[in-house]
Design a protein around this motif. Structure first.
Motif, PDB file in Angstrom:
ATOM      1  N   HIS A  67       5.085-131.376  10.744  1.00  0.00           N
ATOM      2  CA  HIS A  67       5.530-132.494  11.579  1.00  0.00           C
ATOM      3  C   HIS A  67       5.385-133.853  10.887  1.00  0.00           C
ATOM      4  N   PHE A  68       4.763-133.870   9.692  1.00  0.00           N
ATOM      5  CA  PHE A  68       4.648-135.184   9.041  1.00  0.00           C
ATOM      6  C   PHE A  68       4.687-135.145   7.513  1.00  0.00           C
ATOM      7  N   TYR A  69       4.855-133.983   6.891  1.00  0.00           N
ATOM      8  CA  TYR A  69       4.831-133.924   5.425  1.00  0.00           C
ATOM      9  C   TYR A  69       6.008-134.657   4.769  1.00  0.00           C
ATOM     10  N   GLY A  70       7.016-134.989   5.510  1.00  0.00           N
ATOM     11  CA  GLY A  70       8.136-135.743   4.939  1.00  0.00           C
ATOM     12  C   GLY A  70       7.961-137.245   5.006  1.00  0.00           C
ATOM     13  N   LEU A  71       6.844-137.696   5.573  1.00  0.00           N
ATOM     14  CA  LEU A  71       6.673-139.124   5.864  1.00  0.00           C
ATOM     15  C   LEU A  71       6.536-139.978   4.607  1.00  0.00           C
ATOM     16  N   ILE A  72       5.695-139.570   3.661  1.00  0.00           N
ATOM     17  CA  ILE A  72       5.486-140.421   2.488  1.00  0.00           C
ATOM     18  C   ILE A  72       6.772-140.540   1.675  1.00  0.00           C
ATOM     19  N   GLY A  73       7.563-139.489   1.661  1.00  0.00           N
ATOM     20  CA  GLY A  73       8.861-139.562   0.987  1.00  0.00           C
ATOM     21  C   GLY A  73       9.785-140.562   1.656  1.00  0.00           C
ATOM     22  N   MET A  74       9.759-140.571   2.998  1.00  0.00           N
ATOM     23  CA  MET A  74      10.569-141.532   3.748  1.00  0.00           C
ATOM     24  C   MET A  74      10.151-142.957   3.407  1.00  0.00           C
ATOM     25  N   LYS A  96      -3.373-142.591   9.126  1.00  0.00           N
ATOM     26  CA  LYS A  96      -3.524-143.725   8.206  1.00  0.00           C
ATOM     27  C   LYS A  96      -4.431-143.346   7.044  1.00  0.00           C
ATOM     28  N   ASP A  97      -5.536-142.659   7.336  1.00  0.00           N
ATOM     29  CA  ASP A  97      -6.465-142.256   6.273  1.00  0.00           C
ATOM     30  C   ASP A  97      -5.850-141.197   5.356  1.00  0.00           C
ATOM     31  N   ILE A  98      -5.030-140.333   5.923  1.00  0.00           N
ATOM     32  CA  ILE A  98      -4.427-139.251   5.144  1.00  0.00           C
ATOM     33  C   ILE A  98      -3.455-139.789   4.098  1.00  0.00           C
ATOM     34  N   ILE A  99      -2.629-140.758   4.506  1.00  0.00           N
ATOM     35  CA  ILE A  99      -1.600-141.226   3.574  1.00  0.00           C
ATOM     36  C   ILE A  99      -1.971-142.522   2.851  1.00  0.00           C
ATOM     37  N   GLN A 100      -3.143-143.081   3.181  1.00  0.00           N
ATOM     38  CA  GLN A 100      -3.534-144.338   2.548  1.00  0.00           C
ATOM     39  C   GLN A 100      -3.583-144.257   1.021  1.00  0.00           C
ATOM     40  N   PRO A 101      -4.138-143.182   0.420  1.00  0.00           N
ATOM     41  CA  PRO A 101      -4.133-143.108  -1.045  1.00  0.00           C
ATOM     42  C   PRO A 101      -2.724-143.177  -1.638  1.00  0.00           C
ATOM     43  N   GLN A 102      -1.775-142.539  -0.981  1.00  0.00           N
ATOM     44  CA  GLN A 102      -0.394-142.585  -1.460  1.00  0.00           C
ATOM     45  C   GLN A 102       0.199-143.982  -1.280  1.00  0.00           C
ATOM     46  N   LEU A 103      -0.132-144.617  -0.165  1.00  0.00           N
ATOM     47  CA  LEU A 103       0.342-145.974   0.072  1.00  0.00           C
ATOM     48  C   LEU A 103      -0.240-146.945  -0.950  1.00  0.00           C
ATOM     49  N   GLU A 104      -1.500-146.727  -1.313  1.00  0.00           N
ATOM     50  CA  GLU A 104      -2.129-147.588  -2.312  1.00  0.00           C
ATOM     51  C   GLU A 104      -1.396-147.480  -3.645  1.00  0.00           C
ATOM     52  N   PHE A 105      -0.942-146.286  -3.966  1.00  0.00           N
ATOM     53  CA  PHE A 105      -0.203-146.075  -5.203  1.00  0.00           C
ATOM     54  C   PHE A 105       1.113-146.853  -5.188  1.00  0.00           C
ATOM     55  N   GLY A 109       4.499-152.320  -5.205  1.00  0.00           N
ATOM     56  CA  GLY A 109       5.911-152.623  -5.016  1.00  0.00           C
ATOM     57  C   GLY A 109       6.387-152.515  -3.585  1.00  0.00           C
ATOM     58  N   LEU A 110       5.473-152.301  -2.649  1.00  0.00           N
ATOM     59  CA  LEU A 110       5.871-152.131  -1.259  1.00  0.00           C
ATOM     60  C   LEU A 110       6.348-153.461  -0.688  1.00  0.00           C
ATOM     61  N   GLN A 111       7.569-153.469  -0.166  1.00  0.00           N
ATOM     62  CA  GLN A 111       8.186-154.717   0.260  1.00  0.00           C
ATOM     63  C   GLN A 111       8.085-154.958   1.764  1.00  0.00           C
ATOM     64  N   PHE A 112       7.371-154.117   2.466  1.00  0.00           N
ATOM     65  CA  PHE A 112       7.258-154.253   3.917  1.00  0.00           C
ATOM     66  C   PHE A 112       5.864-153.820   4.349  1.00  0.00           C
ATOM     67  N   ASN A 113       5.514-154.182   5.554  1.00  0.00           N
ATOM     68  CA  ASN A 113       4.233-153.764   6.118  1.00  0.00           C
ATOM     69  C   ASN A 113       4.410-152.469   6.894  1.00  0.00           C
ATOM     70  N   ILE A 114       3.371-151.641   6.892  1.00  0.00           N
ATOM     71  CA  ILE A 114       3.337-150.460   7.747  1.00  0.00           C
ATOM     72  C   ILE A 114       2.309-150.719   8.831  1.00  0.00           C
ATOM     73  N   VAL A 115       2.755-150.680  10.063  1.00  0.00           N
ATOM     74  CA  VAL A 115       1.891-150.971  11.204  1.00  0.00           C
ATOM     75  C   VAL A 115       1.616-149.667  11.937  1.00  0.00           C
ATOM     76  N   PHE A 116       0.357-149.272  11.976  1.00  0.00           N
ATOM     77  CA  PHE A 116      -0.031-148.030  12.643  1.00  0.00           C
ATOM     78  C   PHE A 116      -0.432-148.300  14.092  1.00  0.00           C
ATOM     79  N   HIS A 117       0.038-147.439  14.993  1.00  0.00           N
ATOM     80  CA  HIS A 117      -0.298-147.534  16.406  1.00  0.00           C
ATOM     81  C   HIS A 117      -0.936-146.200  16.819  1.00  0.00           C
ATOM     82  N   PRO A 118      -2.241-146.136  17.041  1.00  0.00           N
ATOM     83  CA  PRO A 118      -2.893-144.864  17.382  1.00  0.00           C
ATOM     84  C   PRO A 118      -2.503-144.368  18.771  1.00  0.00           C
TER      85      PRO A 118
END
Length: 305
Positions: A67-74, A96-105, A109-118
């Motif tokens: 249900h979420f393994y395609g998210l970092i690719g998106m 957020k904790d799961i994908i944070q290492p990938q986001l840090e990578f 060059g990330l041009q937008f913010n990712i806003v998490f809503h629990p």
């Protein structure tokens, strides 16, 4: 305005040659909501000619990989395309904790913010609302914390009858009040009730997404009178015990929820890869709830028709 669901993936834990893992896009009055993001979601979005730039809100029901393994690719694709608008993700807080290492990578060059809503797994909660659409999350019954989502069109104002506007020379400020429920008093002192001055607006449209979950009757009240219901049906009744052990539903149980909710139409999905065709699912569900269809990747459904 459109209110249309596109199925991107309808398989369960593993993809098949014909079905991708769970993902959908709902076009609700021009707002494009991505619901779950299994592997291959990007490919399906391309195939369905849905613009990546239209997607700003992503809803992740739970943290099983299909249900979420395609998210970092998106997210990476959003960045490569030069998108700059914030991306809002409604999900379990741990995502957020799961994908944070990938986001840090990607961060340099990330041009937008990712806003998490629990999400709230204890009770229904409105998690998004604008002038036309409201989204409510609600707890499901699965092996880990899981939410369903209810997308509802806000009620429209009544339509005023033009002949009354002309007959009584109703000024614009009064027209606005009448549309919102007021009556009108003429210059001669006659009171014309709201119901006589107007015609009712169309019924607000709604869509509910329920995956993954065991049979859970409390859901029916939350989604009461929904126009279109997508409900997981991982197994048929012959494997009901296995469905119970894994906190999934059978096709018959999905149909029972649709019937209790007084839904207008039911879409079955999240089929186990062990089934080669979905005819048994349809036969089982239609015995309880006749207006049932089986999801197919790439299929589209008008909500409220």
């Amino acid at each position: 305005m459109p209110f249309e669901l596109t199925i991107l993936g309808s398989s369960s834990a593993t993809p098949t040659s014909e079905r991708y893992p769970t993902a959908q896009v709902l076009n609700a009055l021009g707002r494009f909501f991505l619901i779950d993001c299994g592997e291959g979601t990007q490919i399906q979005i391309r195939r369905q000619k849905i613009g990546f730039s239209k997607i700003q809100h992503i809803f992740i029901s739970h943290l099983h990989g299909d249900h979420f393994y395609g998210l970092i690719g998106m997210i990476s694709t959003f960045n490569l395309l030069g998108l700059k608008k914030d991306i809002h993700i409604y999900s379990p807080s741990q995502l957020k904790d799961i994908i944070q290492p990938q986001l840090e990578f990607l961060k340099a060059g990330l041009q937008f913010n990712i806003v998490f809503h629990p999400l709230n797994f204890k009770k229904p909660q409105v998690i998004y609302s604008d002038k036309k659409v409201e989204v409510t999350s609600f707890p499901l019954k699965h092996s880990i914390n899981t939410c369903g989502f209810l997308f509802k069109e806000h009620p429209k104002e009544a339509n005023i009858k033009k002949e009354y506007v002309k007959k009584y020379n109703i000024p614009i400020p009064e027209i606005i009040k009448i549309k919102r429920g007021a009556g009108f008093q003429t210059s001669e002192g006659e009171f014309i009730p709201h119901e006589e001055l107007t015609t009712p607006p169309p019924r607000p449209r709604s869509y509910a997404f329920c995956s993954d979950t065991a049979f859970h009757p409390p859901v029916a009240e939350i989604i009461k009178d929904v126009d279109l219901l997508y409900h997981e049906a991982t197994f048929t009744e012959e494997l009901k015990e296995w469905a119970q052990n894994t906190y999934h539903s059978t096709a018959r149980e999905a149909a029972e929820i649709a019937k209790m909710a007084n839904a207008r139409q039911l879409i079955l999905g999240h089929f186990s890869a062990r089934y080669k065709n979905v005819s048994p699912f349809l036969k089982e569900a239609r015995a309880v709830f006749p207006n049932t269809v089986a999801a197919e990747d790439g299929s589209r459904y008008e909500v409220g028709e």
